[in-house]
Design an enzyme around this catalytic site. Structure first.
Site, PDB file in Angstrom:
ATOM      1  NE  ARG A  34       1.742   6.945   2.892  1.00  0.00           N
ATOM      2  CZ  ARG A  34       0.482   7.305   2.236  1.00  0.00           C
ATOM      3  NH1 ARG A  34       0.867   8.050   0.953  1.00  0.00           N
ATOM      4  NH2 ARG A  34      -0.600   7.116   2.546  1.00  0.00           N
ATOM      5  CE  LYS A 199     -16.567  13.137  -2.108  1.00  0.00           C
ATOM      6  NZ  LYS A 199     -16.356  12.760  -3.358  1.00  0.00           N
ATOM      7  N   GLY A 352      -2.950   8.095   6.068  1.00  0.00           N
ATOM      8  CA  GLY A 352      -3.519   9.204   5.429  1.00  0.00           C
ATOM      9  C   GLY A 352      -3.513  10.605   6.008  1.00  0.00           C
ATOM     10  N   GLY A 376      -6.206   3.854   3.071  1.00  0.00           N
ATOM     11  CA  GLY A 376      -6.953   2.862   2.431  1.00  0.00           C
ATOM     12  C   GLY A 376      -6.608   1.548   2.678  1.00  0.00           C
TER      13      GLY A 376
END
Length: 395
Positions: A34, A199, A352, A376
């Site tokens: 990043r 998830k 991510g 996200g």
């Protein structure tokens, strides 16, 4: 949106909201992706004579200074990448930040301390966020939004500050938005989406939206066991979100009716415990032993996924196929990344853990069409949500 080319920045202080939220081991940066992605915009501004004030968050401190989340090592690494000394303010919008900003000469760069050391950055209260944004505004003449990983947050430095200063979009955010507009507009087809990670609940919105746009969904990672269970399979002690089973069954039904192919693993690597040293081996996806947990997609699934991607012309990938940080369970993610490259498609790695995996497993980042810095934010854009940081730059 105005770009940095539309700003007359020479001799002016420019506040760059970057995304420097990198993983640390103590004060050692374990993945500087990043920071490297932020360099082009910062470098372009300083070469045009701007006095650049860089701000970012790191981790999740509780609205107060915490040495474990200091941006000091990040500032040092940024200086190495820019090839110039980078100053550092020991606070975010206080005396040190004001003095550091005021002391900058044309072409110089400084980083202020972690934005999230201030409670006003993440406050739900508009007035509290606004007061912090007012203090940040004193540091600069212009605002540049270049922290794509934070544009889905209604935070002071992302949403409120650009309303207080003349502003423009940075090159990183502009590139991200252009790519995502391609994915949500008219992508070259077949358009395949690969989703992994732990998830299902983290990706409900994007799955819901993708059922109307993608041609094929490939599911891996920990989230796949809720899909397998929804199809009536035994998943042993694998990660399972039982409260999402009805939703997943609905998605499976909708996909079939809408002609969207959902591809699930046919085998997994199942281990006795969550450990690299645990006994492990392949198991059929419809009969995982009761005392084992799936930690990666298996060898047959790697071949299946590669075949399903071979004719794709556009691929979006978000989430690893297994616990890639542990070598025995890294092979599915490695095979998936290689399949993307072999497909010849326009490939977008959705930030991510996926971007971290690409780097950790030794792939050449430039071989992919686009590697996002914001997992996200990418997902929320694909869900069709309005991103506060983009909205603020678009006014």
């Amino acid at each position: 949106m105005r770009t940095i080319d539309d700003l007359e920045v020479s001799g002016k202080r420019v506040f760059v909201r970057a995304d420097l939220n990198v993983p640390l081991d103590g004060d050692r940066i374990t993945d500087d992706g990043r920071i490297r992605a932020s360099v082009p915009t910062i470098d372009a501004l300083r070469r045009r004579g701007a006095r650049v004030v860089v701000a970012a968050h790191l981790g999740r401190p509780k609205g107060a200074p915490d040495p474990a989340y200091s941006l000091r090592p990040v500032a040092a690494r940024l200086g190495e990448l820019l090839g110039t000394e980078v100053g550092f303010a020991t606070d975010t919008a206080g005396e040190s930040a004001r003095a550091t900003s005021a002391a900058l000469a044309d072409g110089e760069v400084a980083v202020v301390e972690n934005l999230r050391f201030e409670p006003g950055e993440t406050s739900k209260d508009d007035a509290e966020r606004g007061e912090f944004a007012d203090r940040l505004a004193q540091l600069a003449d212009f605002y540049v939004g270049d922290g794509f990983g934070a544009v889905h947050r209604k935070h002071a430095s992302v949403f409120d500050l650009p309303h207080r200063l003349p502003h423009a979009v940075g090159g990183l955010v502009l590139a991200e938005v252009e790519v995502l507009r391609t994915l949500t507009g008219d992508p070259a087809r077949p358009y395949a989406v690969v989703l992994g990670g732990s998830k299902v609940s983290d990706k409900l919105g994007v799955i819901d939206n993708l059922l109307g746009t993608a041609d094929r969904l490939l599911i891996g990672g920990g989230m796949v066991f809720t899909f397998l269970k929804a199809r009536g399979y035994e998943v042993g002690s694998s990660l399972l979100e039982a409260d999402q089973l009805d939703t997943v069954r609905e998605y499976l039904d909708r996909a079939e009716k809408q002609g969207v192919e959902i591809v699930l693993p046919v085998d997994v690597v199942a281990a006795e415990s969550f450990s690299a040293d645990a006994p492990h081996g392949p198991a059929d996806a419809d009969a995982i032993p009761a005392d084992r947990m799936g930690l990666d997609i298996g060898p047959k699934s790697r071949e299946l996924f590669a075949a399903k991607l071979s004719d794709a012309r556009t691929v979006f990938w978000n989430g690893p196929m297994g616990v890639f940080e542990m070598e025995p369970y890294s092979h599915g993610t490695r095979a998936l990344a290689q399949a993307l490259l072999d497909s010849g498609a326009f490939t977008v790695v959705g930030g991510g853990d996926s971007a971290a995996a690409v780097r950790a497993l030794g792939f050449d980042e430039s071989a992919f069409g686009h590697i996002s810095t914001g997992g996200g934010a990418s997902l929320e854009y694909l869900e069709g949500k309005t991103l506060p940081g983009i909205e603020a730059l678009d006014d």
